[in-house]
Design a protein around this motif. Structure first.
Motif, PDB file in Angstrom:
ATOM      1  N   UNK A  18      39.253  44.473  47.612  1.00 44.84           N
ATOM      2  CA  UNK A  18      38.188  43.597  47.905  1.00 44.84           C
ATOM      3  C   UNK A  18      38.222  42.243  46.972  1.00 44.84           C
ATOM      4  N   UNK A  19      39.524  41.957  46.369  1.00 38.10           N
ATOM      5  CA  UNK A  19      39.621  40.905  45.346  1.00 38.10           C
ATOM      6  C   UNK A  19      39.150  39.760  46.005  1.00 38.10           C
ATOM      7  N   UNK A  20      39.805  39.385  47.053  1.00 38.47           N
ATOM      8  CA  UNK A  20      39.420  37.779  47.598  1.00 38.47           C
ATOM      9  C   UNK A  20      38.218  37.832  47.861  1.00 38.47           C
ATOM     10  N   UNK A  21      37.151  38.762  48.661  1.00 42.95           N
ATOM     11  CA  UNK A  21      35.725  38.412  48.824  1.00 42.95           C
ATOM     12  C   UNK A  21      34.987  38.748  47.637  1.00 42.95           C
ATOM     13  N   UNK A  22      35.191  39.295  46.564  1.00 40.90           N
ATOM     14  CA  UNK A  22      34.861  39.367  45.315  1.00 40.90           C
ATOM     15  C   UNK A  22      35.101  38.138  44.575  1.00 40.90           C
TER      16      UNK A  22
END
Length: 328
Positions: free
Chosen positions: A243-247
């Motif tokens: 979920x790196x992009x959303x985080x």
């Protein structure tokens, strides 16, 4: 602006207040024309209340309801969910004709004003049990009559999970079978654990997400962020994975548009911003990693409860490595 429609969220403490602030900015940044309302508990500090008043059209302090259903909450290993009963107060907002409730751990990534075309009770299926709806995002019609019936139902039947999701699914029990138009597409409540239950679908449709829901105990505000390096850390050494992009979206929005307001209202008072330099991030990450090491049996039990450590050992990257090795 639609003065008789509103997005509503709930903040029972300062951490969830920060989540509500980011949610408000994400709604505004995606050009909602509706009002923004936040229900807060008396535990929310004055500085946070002041920032909420800047970001929301209405801030309403409500009594914190608690299911006190320790048995079911213990079963879920989530004693914190009892106060989510406070969510039932949203039906008292009768000066609005229709509302969309959104948990404070959601992030809007596309305009969702079309949700106001839906009827009560419209919601997306829960990834853990799709015949139940997830109460992180739902369309409702404020009504004191409905509120009183909900309170009576809660008193007589309780909640099968000890939280608001159990009581609302019990009350709106026909959701699963009666009217498919009240089933919101999953992209309106894209839950983080869905990455593990159906990864190919996420790869196919995840780019169409409108709302991201950071389900589970680990929230964006429980991690740390290095603004200079543009890195989110926490949970393990290689924490930011699936979920790196959303985080990163959440933390970028928080650091740029919310943190300056918090700093202004906290003044000289100390508070934990979550934004730290690289070395501090590494120390915090290492400490969190040591604290989160679990036996294989404990990890399996968490998976079965839908509480995978998606930021750590159960990250998308690690799962993909194991699948690739198995398939070879």
């Amino acid at each position: 602006m639609s003065f008789d429609q509103a997005f509503v969220t709930l903040a029972t403490n300062d951490n969830y207040a920060k989540g509500a602030m980011v949610l408000a900015r994400s709604l505004r940044n995606h050009h909602t024309t509706s009002k923004l309302v936040v229900l807060t508990g008396p535990q929310v500090s004055d500085p946070c209340q002041s920032v909420l008043k800047k970001l929301f059209d209405e801030v309403r302090v409500v009594d914190v309801l608690d299911s006190k259903d320790t048995a079911h909450l213990a079963m879920m290993k989530r004693p914190d969910l009892g106060v989510t009963f406070t969510k039932l107060h949203c039906w008292t907002l009768t000066h609005y004709s229709k509302c969309v409730f959104m948990d404070a751990d959601t992030l809007v990534v596309s305009n969702i004003d079309d949700l106001f075309e839906r009827e009560e009770l419209s919601a997306a299926p829960d990834p853990g049990w799709p015949d139940c709806f997830n109460t992180g995002v739902f369309v409702f019609q404020p009504s004191m009559a409905t509120y009183e019936k909900l309170m009576q139902y809660s008193a007589e039947h309780g909640s099968f999970d000890g939280g608001d999701q159990g009581v609302l699914n019990g009350f709106f029990s026909s959701w699963a079978t009666t009217d498919i138009s009240k089933h919101l597409p999953f992209i309106y409540n894209l839950s983080s654990i869905a990455l593990y239950t159906y990864l190919p679908a996420f790869k196919q449709y995840g780019g169409n997400a409108k709302v991201v829901h950071f389900l589970g105990q680990m929230k964006p505000w429980s991690l740390t962020f290095d603004p200079k390096a543009q890195k989110v850390r926490g949970g393990s050494q290689d924490a930011v994975a699936s979920h790196s992009s959303f985080l990163l979206d959440w933390w970028t929005l928080y650091s740029r548009e919310v943190l300056p307001l918090l700093q202004e209202h906290y003044g000289d008072q100390p508070f934990h911003s979550g934004c730290v330099e690289e070395e501090e991030c590494q120390e915090a990450s290492a400490a969190a990693s040591e604290a989160s090491r679990l036996s294989s049996e404990e990890r399996r039990e968490r998976w079965e409860r839908g509480q995978a450590d998606y930021m750590g050992e159960d990250s998308f990257e690690n799962i993909q490595k194991k699948l690739d090795a198995f398939l070879k």
